[in-house]
Design a protein around this motif. Structure first.
Motif, PDB file in Angstrom:
ATOM      1  N   ASP A  73       0.815  -1.212   0.000  1.00  0.00           N
ATOM      2  CA  ASP A  73       0.000   0.000   0.000  1.00  0.00           C
ATOM      3  C   ASP A  73       0.851   1.265   0.000  1.00  0.00           C
ATOM      4  N   ILE A  74       1.812   1.317   0.872  1.00  0.00           N
ATOM      5  CA  ILE A  74       2.701   2.482   0.973  1.00  0.00           C
ATOM      6  C   ILE A  74       4.130   1.993   1.181  1.00  0.00           C
ATOM      7  N   ARG A  75       5.032   2.481   0.350  1.00  0.00           N
ATOM      8  CA  ARG A  75       6.448   2.159   0.507  1.00  0.00           C
ATOM      9  C   ARG A  75       7.111   3.218   1.396  1.00  0.00           C
ATOM     10  N   VAL A  76       8.154   2.812   2.110  1.00  0.00           N
ATOM     11  CA  VAL A  76       8.790   3.706   3.077  1.00  0.00           C
ATOM     12  C   VAL A  76      10.311   3.636   2.914  1.00  0.00           C
ATOM     13  N   VAL A  77      10.944   4.818   2.938  1.00  0.00           N
ATOM     14  CA  VAL A  77      12.404   4.898   2.889  1.00  0.00           C
ATOM     15  C   VAL A  77      12.878   5.779   4.041  1.00  0.00           C
ATOM     16  N   GLY A  78      13.849   5.302   4.810  1.00  0.00           N
ATOM     17  CA  GLY A  78      14.410   6.067   5.910  1.00  0.00           C
ATOM     18  C   GLY A  78      15.775   6.640   5.578  1.00  0.00           C
ATOM     19  N   VAL A  79      16.493   7.044   6.610  1.00  0.00           N
ATOM     20  CA  VAL A  79      17.848   7.597   6.474  1.00  0.00           C
ATOM     21  C   VAL A  79      18.670   7.156   7.689  1.00  0.00           C
ATOM     22  N   ASP A  80      19.895   6.740   7.470  1.00  0.00           N
ATOM     23  CA  ASP A  80      20.927   6.463   8.475  1.00  0.00           C
ATOM     24  C   ASP A  80      21.354   5.007   8.541  1.00  0.00           C
ATOM     25  N   ASP A  81      20.492   4.078   8.161  1.00  0.00           N
ATOM     26  CA  ASP A  81      20.805   2.646   8.234  1.00  0.00           C
ATOM     27  C   ASP A  81      21.238   2.257   9.644  1.00  0.00           C
ATOM     28  N   VAL A  82      20.384   2.570  10.621  1.00  0.00           N
ATOM     29  CA  VAL A  82      20.656   2.163  11.997  1.00  0.00           C
ATOM     30  C   VAL A  82      20.493   0.648  12.102  1.00  0.00           C
ATOM     31  N   PRO A  83      21.065   0.006  13.127  1.00  0.00           N
ATOM     32  CA  PRO A  83      20.975  -1.451  13.243  1.00  0.00           C
ATOM     33  C   PRO A  83      19.543  -1.989  13.202  1.00  0.00           C
ATOM     34  N   ALA A  84      18.602  -1.248  13.794  1.00  0.00           N
ATOM     35  CA  ALA A  84      17.216  -1.724  13.837  1.00  0.00           C
ATOM     36  C   ALA A  84      16.565  -1.740  12.465  1.00  0.00           C
ATOM     37  N   ALA A  85      17.122  -1.018  11.490  1.00  0.00           N
ATOM     38  CA  ALA A  85      16.515  -0.948  10.165  1.00  0.00           C
ATOM     39  C   ALA A  85      16.447  -2.324   9.510  1.00  0.00           C
ATOM     40  N   ALA A  86      17.499  -3.108   9.655  1.00  0.00           N
ATOM     41  CA  ALA A  86      17.524  -4.435   9.038  1.00  0.00           C
ATOM     42  C   ALA A  86      16.623  -5.425   9.761  1.00  0.00           C
ATOM     43  N   LEU A  87      16.245  -5.105  11.006  1.00  0.00           N
ATOM     44  CA  LEU A  87      15.436  -6.020  11.813  1.00  0.00           C
ATOM     45  C   LEU A  87      13.959  -5.658  11.797  1.00  0.00           C
ATOM     46  N   ALA A  88      13.609  -4.557  11.135  1.00  0.00           N
ATOM     47  CA  ALA A  88      12.208  -4.118  11.111  1.00  0.00           C
ATOM     48  C   ALA A  88      11.361  -5.101  10.316  1.00  0.00           C
ATOM     49  N   ALA A  89      10.044  -4.978  10.465  1.00  0.00           N
ATOM     50  CA  ALA A  89       9.112  -5.818   9.711  1.00  0.00           C
ATOM     51  C   ALA A  89       8.164  -4.912   8.933  1.00  0.00           C
ATOM     52  N   PRO A  90       8.358  -4.766   7.619  1.00  0.00           N
ATOM     53  CA  PRO A  90       9.428  -5.350   6.803  1.00  0.00           C
ATOM     54  C   PRO A  90      10.763  -4.628   7.022  1.00  0.00           C
ATOM     55  N   ALA A  91      11.856  -5.253   6.594  1.00  0.00           N
ATOM     56  CA  ALA A  91      13.174  -4.628   6.707  1.00  0.00           C
ATOM     57  C   ALA A  91      13.166  -3.310   5.950  1.00  0.00           C
ATOM     58  N   LEU A  92      13.788  -2.299   6.553  1.00  0.00           N
ATOM     59  CA  LEU A  92      13.646  -0.926   6.079  1.00  0.00           C
ATOM     60  C   LEU A  92      14.668  -0.569   5.002  1.00  0.00           C
ATOM     61  N   THR A  93      14.170  -0.084   3.874  1.00  0.00           N
ATOM     62  CA  THR A  93      15.025   0.545   2.869  1.00  0.00           C
ATOM     63  C   THR A  93      15.458   1.904   3.401  1.00  0.00           C
ATOM     64  N   THR A  94      16.729   2.255   3.225  1.00  0.00           N
ATOM     65  CA  THR A  94      17.232   3.474   3.856  1.00  0.00           C
ATOM     66  C   THR A  94      18.400   4.047   3.077  1.00  0.00           C
ATOM     67  N   VAL A  95      18.734   5.282   3.396  1.00  0.00           N
ATOM     68  CA  VAL A  95      19.893   5.950   2.800  1.00  0.00           C
ATOM     69  C   VAL A  95      21.008   5.949   3.838  1.00  0.00           C
ATOM     70  N   ALA A  96      22.139   5.350   3.494  1.00  0.00           N
ATOM     71  CA  ALA A  96      23.288   5.289   4.391  1.00  0.00           C
ATOM     72  C   ALA A  96      24.270   6.391   4.037  1.00  0.00           C
ATOM     73  N   GLN A  97      24.939   6.919   5.058  1.00  0.00           N
ATOM     74  CA  GLN A  97      25.954   7.947   4.873  1.00  0.00           C
ATOM     75  C   GLN A  97      27.326   7.366   5.202  1.00  0.00           C
ATOM     76  N   SER A  98      28.346   7.800   4.466  1.00  0.00           N
ATOM     77  CA  SER A  98      29.705   7.289   4.675  1.00  0.00           C
ATOM     78  C   SER A  98      30.347   8.018   5.861  1.00  0.00           C
ATOM     79  N   ILE A  99      29.922   7.644   7.060  1.00  0.00           N
ATOM     80  CA  ILE A  99      30.375   8.349   8.256  1.00  0.00           C
ATOM     81  C   ILE A  99      31.876   8.183   8.459  1.00  0.00           C
ATOM     82  N   GLU A 100      32.396   6.984   8.210  1.00  0.00           N
ATOM     83  CA  GLU A 100      33.829   6.757   8.408  1.00  0.00           C
ATOM     84  C   GLU A 100      34.653   7.666   7.504  1.00  0.00           C
ATOM     85  N   VAL A 101      34.194   7.843   6.266  1.00  0.00           N
ATOM     86  CA  VAL A 101      34.907   8.715   5.324  1.00  0.00           C
ATOM     87  C   VAL A 101      34.886  10.153   5.811  1.00  0.00           C
TER      88      VAL A 101
END
Length: 326
Positions: A263-291
């Motif tokens: 029905d509705i797609r969702v995109v987040g930002v940051d790729d926090v650890p919980a994003a991969a464990l969400a139901a459904p797993a969360l599509t997100t924008v990751a930032q190159s923090i180490e760089v």
């Protein structure tokens, strides 16, 4: 028990305190035999001697601290990672990171005068007076982009714009023709949220889509009210301010018995650890923090070394992490 001092090391090594100081600080241009250097270092280790940072600051007029001034922002996983990586990068040069959250309860000058930092990194603009005083005191002052941070830098952040643009274009490429934006209710995040929303808005204009539908989303309850609003206005894709907000949106979709991504797609930002464990797993924008941390550290070291060649900004370093939600 009193702490071990350089006098103890000197007495045990059979040398002067001056020699101990020269050996342990790596002083160059002083003739000291390798045997003496070895004996002093081994004695210092055996006694558990650690040079006093306070004494060193009194002697040199500077501590080995790099002071990071943060505004009154909530510190989440991204900022924690950045500061940890920055500390690791600078530790190789014997520098430590001290983080101060600006609460406007005391003048900034009181802080830097108390800790006598080698450098100051500003994550938000400094007032002209503060900037001038630090420069006059011989303190290296950097902004997070490498420039002097000044209050008149009030344009949108290119990185934040790019985040919103990437979110919107991804959802549109998947077929979403009406987008929503999940706005955080924490007022401390408004500057970032505004710039990310602007990135979504510009992408919508470029793609021929309608203006995104904005709804506030709190983190302590499922975003059912916002979800109902988006559903009633034909929204099929939501760009969330960050992953925490996106997780509240997913909870709201479940509360309203709507499916994601059906029905509705969702995109987040940051790729926090919980994003991969969400139901459904969360599509997100990751930032190159180490760089970004390595770049900041390189800026500090280049300034401290008096190098005329400064490192080039690495760019936002954004990447889309595709999962089930979007």
């Amino acid at each position: 028990m009193a702490g071990i001092t350089s006098a103890d090391v000197a007495r045990e090594s059979g040398v002067s305190r001056t020699t101990v100081s020269y050996v342990l600080t790596g002083r160059e241009g002083v003739t000291i035999s390798e045997e003496t250097r070895r004996r002093v270092r081994e004695t210092a280790v055996r006694l558990g001697y650690a040079p006093s940072a306070a004494a060193r600051a009194l002697r040199t007029g500077r501590s080995d601290l790099v002071l990071c001034i943060l505004p009154d922002w909530p510190v989440g996983p991204v900022m924690e990672t950045l500061l940890d990586e920055l500390a690791d990068e600078l530790s190789g040069r014997g520098l430590s990171v001290l983080v101060h959250h600006g609460r406007r309860t005391r003048p900034l000058a009181d802080l830097w005068r108390a800790v006598t930092p080698r450098a100051v990194i500003g994550f938000a603009p400094f007032a002209d007076e503060d900037l001038l005083m630090m420069r006059q005191a011989g303190i290296q002052v950097l902004g997070t982009l490498g420039e002097d941070h000044r209050p008149d830098e009030d344009g949108p952040s290119e990185t934040q714009l790019a985040i919103g643009d990437l979110q919107a274009r991804h959802l549109a490429a998947g077929g979403a023709r009406r987008l929503g934006y999940a706005w955080p209710t924490d007022r401390r995040l408004e500057d970032f949220a505004r710039d990310r929303l602007l990135g979504v808005q510009r992408a919508c204009v470029d793609l021929g889509l309608s203006e995104p539908v904005v709804h506030p989303v709190a983190l302590d309850v499922p975003a059912a009210t916002a979800v109902r609003g988006w559903r009633d206005q034909g929204v099929t894709g939501v760009t969330a301010y960050n992953d925490d907000v996106a997780l509240a949106v997913l909870a709201g979709l479940r509360a309203e018995e709507l499916s994601c991504p059906g029905d509705i797609r969702v995109v987040g930002v940051d790729d926090v650890p919980a994003a991969a464990l969400a139901a459904p797993a969360l599509t997100t924008v990751a930032q190159s923090i180490e760089v970004q941390a390595r770049y900041l550290a390189a800026l500090v070291l280049a300034d401290l070394d008096g190098s005329e060649e400064k490192p080039s900004p690495p760019g936002p370093g954004l990447r889309l992490v595709e999962r089930e939600s979007g």
